[in-house]
Scaffold this motif. Structure first.
Motif, PDB file in Angstrom:
ATOM      1  N   ASN A 220       0.694  -1.237  -0.065  1.00 53.84           N
ATOM      2  CA  ASN A 220      -0.044  -0.154  -0.075  1.00 53.84           C
ATOM      3  C   ASN A 220       0.723   1.183   0.107  1.00 53.84           C
ATOM      4  OD1 ASN A 220      -2.739  -1.395   0.180  1.00 53.84           O
ATOM      5  ND2 ASN A 220      -2.136  -1.978   2.123  1.00 53.84           N
ATOM      6  N   PHE A 221       2.099   1.169   0.014  1.00 54.17           N
ATOM      7  CA  PHE A 221       3.087   2.193  -0.232  1.00 54.17           C
ATOM      8  C   PHE A 221       2.702   3.089  -1.337  1.00 54.17           C
ATOM      9  CE2 PHE A 221       5.067  -0.219  -3.211  1.00 54.17           C
ATOM     10  CZ  PHE A 221       5.965   0.697  -4.083  1.00 54.17           C
ATOM     11  N   VAL A 222       2.089   2.376  -2.300  1.00 52.06           N
ATOM     12  CA  VAL A 222       1.821   3.422  -3.615  1.00 52.06           C
ATOM     13  C   VAL A 222       0.729   4.437  -3.479  1.00 52.06           C
ATOM     14  CG1 VAL A 222       2.438   1.316  -5.178  1.00 52.06           C
ATOM     15  CG2 VAL A 222      -0.056   1.679  -4.379  1.00 52.06           C
ATOM     16  N   GLU A 223       0.070   4.497  -2.513  1.00 56.75           N
ATOM     17  CA  GLU A 223      -0.925   5.417  -2.064  1.00 56.75           C
ATOM     18  C   GLU A 223      -0.220   6.691  -1.681  1.00 56.75           C
ATOM     19  OE1 GLU A 223      -3.705   3.819   0.629  1.00 56.75           O
ATOM     20  OE2 GLU A 223      -3.990   2.168  -0.378  1.00 56.75           O
ATOM     21  N   VAL A 224       0.946   6.624  -0.906  1.00 56.27           N
ATOM     22  CA  VAL A 224       1.369   7.910  -0.664  1.00 56.27           C
ATOM     23  C   VAL A 224       2.787   8.251  -1.328  1.00 56.27           C
ATOM     24  CG1 VAL A 224       0.493   8.002   1.490  1.00 56.27           C
ATOM     25  CG2 VAL A 224       2.481   6.763   1.451  1.00 56.27           C
ATOM     26  N   ASN A 225       3.303   7.429  -2.255  1.00 59.23           N
ATOM     27  CA  ASN A 225       4.757   7.300  -2.773  1.00 59.23           C
ATOM     28  C   ASN A 225       4.767   8.442  -3.759  1.00 59.23           C
ATOM     29  OD1 ASN A 225       7.209   6.959  -3.637  1.00 59.23           O
ATOM     30  ND2 ASN A 225       6.671   5.002  -4.952  1.00 59.23           N
ATOM     31  N   ARG A 226       5.537   9.468  -3.566  1.00 58.87           N
ATOM     32  CA  ARG A 226       5.789  10.522  -4.312  1.00 58.87           C
ATOM     33  C   ARG A 226       6.903  10.592  -5.471  1.00 58.87           C
ATOM     34  NH1 ARG A 226       7.532  14.742   0.324  1.00 58.87           N
ATOM     35  NH2 ARG A 226       8.763  12.804   0.564  1.00 58.87           N
ATOM     36  N   ASP A 227       7.439   9.185  -5.584  1.00 63.06           N
ATOM     37  CA  ASP A 227       8.593   8.993  -6.609  1.00 63.06           C
ATOM     38  C   ASP A 227       7.792   9.101  -7.910  1.00 63.06           C
ATOM     39  OD1 ASP A 227      10.485   9.147  -4.648  1.00 63.06           O
ATOM     40  OD2 ASP A 227      10.700   6.998  -4.634  1.00 63.06           O
ATOM     41  N   GLY A 228       6.565   8.457  -7.934  1.00 64.90           N
ATOM     42  CA  GLY A 228       6.164   8.341  -9.467  1.00 64.90           C
ATOM     43  C   GLY A 228       5.936   9.828 -10.072  1.00 64.90           C
ATOM     44  N   ALA A 229       5.960  10.711  -9.555  1.00 68.32           N
ATOM     45  CA  ALA A 229       5.611  12.252  -9.918  1.00 68.32           C
ATOM     46  C   ALA A 229       7.273  12.877 -10.300  1.00 68.32           C
ATOM     47  CB  ALA A 229       4.996  13.114  -9.289  1.00 68.32           C
ATOM     48  N   ARG A 230       8.115  12.124  -9.634  1.00 68.64           N
ATOM     49  CA  ARG A 230       9.499  12.752  -9.713  1.00 68.64           C
ATOM     50  C   ARG A 230      10.419  11.833 -10.635  1.00 68.64           C
ATOM     51  NH1 ARG A 230      10.492  13.355  -3.312  1.00 68.64           N
ATOM     52  NH2 ARG A 230       8.716  14.762  -2.956  1.00 68.64           N
ATOM     53  N   THR A 231       9.861  10.828 -11.492  1.00 65.45           N
ATOM     54  CA  THR A 231      10.724  10.292 -12.542  1.00 65.45           C
ATOM     55  C   THR A 231      11.330  10.986 -13.472  1.00 65.45           C
ATOM     56  OG1 THR A 231       8.821   9.478 -13.676  1.00 65.45           O
ATOM     57  CG2 THR A 231       9.655   7.917 -12.021  1.00 65.45           C
ATOM     58  N   PRO A 232      12.403  10.936 -14.031  1.00 60.95           N
ATOM     59  CA  PRO A 232      13.138  11.588 -14.699  1.00 60.95           C
ATOM     60  C   PRO A 232      12.411  12.344 -15.887  1.00 60.95           C
ATOM     61  CG  PRO A 232      14.602   9.947 -14.248  1.00 60.95           C
ATOM     62  CD  PRO A 232      13.126   9.645 -13.709  1.00 60.95           C
ATOM     63  N   TYR A 233      12.714  13.583 -16.315  1.00 56.76           N
ATOM     64  CA  TYR A 233      12.025  14.113 -17.623  1.00 56.76           C
ATOM     65  C   TYR A 233      12.289  13.388 -18.728  1.00 56.76           C
ATOM     66  CZ  TYR A 233      10.259  17.902 -20.589  1.00 56.76           C
ATOM     67  OH  TYR A 233       9.244  18.544 -21.433  1.00 56.76           O
ATOM     68  N   GLN A 234      11.085  13.082 -19.722  1.00 63.62           N
ATOM     69  CA  GLN A 234      11.359  12.576 -21.080  1.00 63.62           C
ATOM     70  C   GLN A 234      11.725  13.314 -21.983  1.00 63.62           C
ATOM     71  OE1 GLN A 234       8.390   9.434 -18.779  1.00 63.62           O
ATOM     72  NE2 GLN A 234       7.653   9.858 -20.669  1.00 63.62           N
ATOM     73  N   TRP A 235      12.716  13.431 -22.394  1.00 57.86           N
ATOM     74  CA  TRP A 235      13.311  14.419 -23.419  1.00 57.86           C
ATOM     75  C   TRP A 235      13.319  13.856 -24.718  1.00 57.86           C
ATOM     76  CZ3 TRP A 235      13.844  19.126 -22.359  1.00 57.86           C
ATOM     77  CH2 TRP A 235      13.905  19.613 -20.980  1.00 57.86           C
ATOM     78  N   SER A 236      13.331  12.643 -25.027  1.00 51.98           N
ATOM     79  CA  SER A 236      13.407  11.992 -26.247  1.00 51.98           C
ATOM     80  C   SER A 236      13.276  10.380 -26.305  1.00 51.98           C
ATOM     81  CB  SER A 236      14.930  12.317 -27.055  1.00 51.98           C
ATOM     82  OG  SER A 236      15.905  11.612 -26.402  1.00 51.98           O
ATOM     83  N   SER A 237      13.186   9.898 -27.393  1.00 52.06           N
ATOM     84  CA  SER A 237      13.077   8.335 -27.533  1.00 52.06           C
ATOM     85  C   SER A 237      14.410   7.684 -27.415  1.00 52.06           C
ATOM     86  CB  SER A 237      12.289   7.928 -28.775  1.00 52.06           C
ATOM     87  OG  SER A 237      13.101   8.348 -29.824  1.00 52.06           O
ATOM     88  N   GLU A 238      15.474   8.468 -27.248  1.00 51.36           N
ATOM     89  CA  GLU A 238      16.757   7.660 -26.879  1.00 51.36           C
ATOM     90  C   GLU A 238      16.693   7.131 -25.746  1.00 51.36           C
ATOM     91  OE1 GLU A 238      19.427  10.832 -27.300  1.00 51.36           O
ATOM     92  OE2 GLU A 238      19.176  11.513 -29.198  1.00 51.36           O
ATOM     93  N   ARG A 239      17.987   6.205 -25.445  1.00 52.33           N
ATOM     94  CA  ARG A 239      18.244   5.736 -24.268  1.00 52.33           C
ATOM     95  C   ARG A 239      18.078   6.526 -23.121  1.00 52.33           C
ATOM     96  NH1 ARG A 239      22.629   5.417 -21.620  1.00 52.33           N
ATOM     97  NH2 ARG A 239      23.228   3.809 -20.246  1.00 52.33           N
ATOM     98  N   LYS A 240      17.717   5.885 -22.035  1.00 51.81           N
ATOM     99  CA  LYS A 240      17.119   6.684 -20.642  1.00 51.81           C
ATOM    100  C   LYS A 240      16.538   7.975 -21.101  1.00 51.81           C
ATOM    101  CE  LYS A 240      19.641   3.586 -18.337  1.00 51.81           C
ATOM    102  NZ  LYS A 240      18.758   2.951 -17.372  1.00 51.81           N
ATOM    103  N   ALA A 241      15.605   7.939 -22.030  1.00 52.65           N
ATOM    104  CA  ALA A 241      14.848   9.137 -22.265  1.00 52.65           C
ATOM    105  C   ALA A 241      15.562  10.329 -22.837  1.00 52.65           C
ATOM    106  CB  ALA A 241      13.601   9.304 -21.331  1.00 52.65           C
TER     107      ALA A 241
END
Length: 575
Positions: A420-441
């Motif tokens: 149930n940690f997902v209910e409060v987990n803030r990491d989902g909104a903090r994942t790296p910005y997706q700049w491109s379709s290249e490796r690691k975005a």
């Protein structure tokens, strides 16, 4: 008490082929872009975003007509709460760069007419700060810089905290410090001891820090958790901090923050006085060059009456209504109520502000649904006042999928619950910005990232959207251009729930009239816009959501507007 400093400028904008001038300070209709620095762009391959990454993307931010960027905390920190646990307020955290990098950011941003704001954390420091270590060792000068309490031994001989106060991050808000022989208060994580703002020396030191950064060229600050700055004075309760009463809310464990009513630790009137003292520093710097230094305050969760009291103490008490109050099951009537409520409670002579996301809340595409991304960007950018956008909302990023074993967020980790940690987990909104379709975005050239890259970045990224025929990015750019017009910068406002699904609002300046209309439903709706006073005849499309069949310059008659599911439009009345 600070003296109100008002700085205004005459703004000239194009209107019907002519220049229209009106009086407005730089921030009163600003578009502020929030950057979570760790996740924006990594230039040195360590998997963590940095200041040089921001510098490299200033041209794109300028393309989006951003007036100011607000950086998540960049101060030196052990990063237990990723910058919100500060160990040295005068230094830049090494993962983000150097003071020279920051000074270059200020200079380069200025060339693009972009101001730089800092997220500032006054309520607490890191327990690794020199101040705290000196307080623990009972250094005379620092002895009373933090909030200390005496515990007690229960009937079994177990040491217990001073009272029942609960941390926002769950469990006791007190931590025992053996070297001092006392408990310290932490309203957030245990490595974030609360400063004692009843000590005037602490207030003066924070004011000195604010002055230091403003003199470096920072245009303002966003202060977080200001409603937690002070707790009740224990001397008023016989020298011991009192217990807080139970909230009576059902379904909660005794370790949950909402299990108690926080009448002694939050929203105390003395907190407004401290913020007022901070504001004095901003205004004193502004008097030197006649340029306003902006103070934003965050005080969530709190009720609206407490929130709007910060108007005057700060220029912008941050409005969380579109995040906290609009939910998946909400409809057009709820949206009208949410918006009108803020417009009603705020002082009539102060600008409103709007945002739909930040680093602590699930993104619009996840919290609601992806089809509503453009609609909420229309709300944020075209409602009256200041617009605050969180990075990634302009491309419709969704929350990243962060598993329990990958979770870094101390709030989630403190649940001790791998399900149930997902209910409060803030990491989902903090994942790296997706700049491109290249490796690691395109976020890093390194092999690892501090949080996993969001799934589906190959098809959802800024580079592809910038070059597409139709995309969230292009809609956002169109909206940011529209908000330069007098009707959106200084025009009047009226809103309507045309039915359960369709919300619309009118913005107008002199004879220039616009209707922003949003179908929050999942089916076709036909509405009549002539219910708005003096709206009639042909309307021209100025912006349309990505899934709309309408294009810019298409014509629609005001008395018969058919809206597909999730469709959102900006219409201009033709005269």
């Amino acid at each position: 008490m600070w003296q109100l400093v008002t700085i205004v400028a005459t703004v000239s904008v194009a209107h019907g082929g002519q220049e229209v001038a009106f009086t407005q300070d730089w921030w009163e209709s600003a578009l502020i872009y929030q950057i979570y620095v760790r996740s924006f762009l990594d230039t040195d391959g360590d998997g963590v975003g940095d200041i040089r990454g921001i510098i490299s993307r200033l041209p794109q931010l300028s393309e989006l007509n951003i007036d100011a960027i607000c950086l998540s905390p960049i101060f030196k920190s052990p990063q237990n709460d990723f910058g919100f646990d500060i160990s040295d307020y005068y230094s830049i955290h090494s993962e983000f760069g150097t003071s020279f990098d920051f000074e270059e950011l200020i200079r380069e941003a200025q060339k693009k007419n972009i101001k730089v704001l800092l997220d500032f954390v006054p309520n607490h420091t890191s327990n690794e700060s020199d101040w705290f270590r000196r307080a623990v060792s009972r250094d005379e000068y620092y002895f009373d810089w933090y909030v200390w309490g005496e515990g007690y031994l229960d009937t079994t001989g177990q040491r217990r905290p001073p009272n029942n106060w609960i941390s926002v991050f769950r469990k006791s808000a007190w931590e025992y410090e053996a070297n001092r022989g006392q408990y310290y208060l932490h309203q957030f994580a245990k490595h974030q001891p609360d400063l004692n703002f009843r000590n005037p020396v602490v207030v003066d030191e924070l004011k000195t820090i604010i002055k230091f950064w403003l003199e470096k060229g920072v245009a303002g600050m966003k202060m977080s958790s200001v409603n937690h700055l002070l707790e009740v004075d224990k001397d008023s309760f016989g020298g011991r901090f009192p217990d807080e009463p139970r909230s009576g809310k059902v379904g909660l464990e005794e370790h949950d923050y909402k299990y108690l009513s926080h009448i002694y630790t939050k929203d105390l009137k003395e907190s407004y006085d401290v913020v007022s003292q901070f504001r004095e520093v901003f205004d004193s710097i502004a008097l030197r060059d006649n340029v306003t230094r902006l103070l934003l305050t965050e005080s969530s969760p709190s009720n609206i009456k407490n929130l709007v009291r910060y108007y005057g103490e700060s220029q912008i008490p941050v409005n969380f209504a579109l995040i906290d109050d609009f939910r998946k099951e909400s409809d057009a009537r709820d949206l009208k109520f949410i918006i009108d409520r803020w417009m009603t409670y705020k002082p009539q002579d102060k600008p409103a502000n709007w945002m739909s996301g930040n680093q602590d809340k699930a993104r619009v595409a996840t919290r609601l649904r992806p089809e509503l991304v453009d609609a909420f960007n229309m709300l944020v950018l075209l409602l009256p006042g200041v617009a605050i956008s969180y990075m990634g909302e302009e491309i419709g990023m969704q929350n990243g999928n962060v598993a329990w074993v990958q979770t870094k967020d101390p709030l989630a980790c403190n649940t001790d619950d791998p399900i149930n940690f997902v209910e409060v987990n803030r990491d989902g909104a903090r994942t790296p910005y997706q700049w491109s379709s290249e490796r690691k975005a395109g976020f890093t050239k390194g092999h690892e990232t501090w949080l996993p890259i969001g799934e589906g970045y190959e098809n959802l990224n800024a580079e592809d959207q910038r070059s597409a025929a139709q995309s969230h990015y292009l809609v956002y750019r169109t909206l940011s251009n529209l908000r330069k017009r007098p009707a959106f910068r200084a025009g009047r406002f009226e809103s309507k729930a045309l039915n359960r699904d369709v919300f619309a609002f009118k913005r107008w300046y002199q004879d220039d009239t616009y209707i922003v209309i949003v179908n929050l439903g999942r089916s076709l709706n036909i509405v009549n816009l002539t219910s708005f006073d003096l709206v009639f005849g042909q309307m021209e499309v100025e912006a349309s959501s990505t899934l709309s069949s309408r294009s810019i310059n298409d014509h629609i008659h005001a008395n018969h507007v058919d809206l597909a599911a999730d469709e959102a439009l900006v219409l201009r009345m033709m005269v």
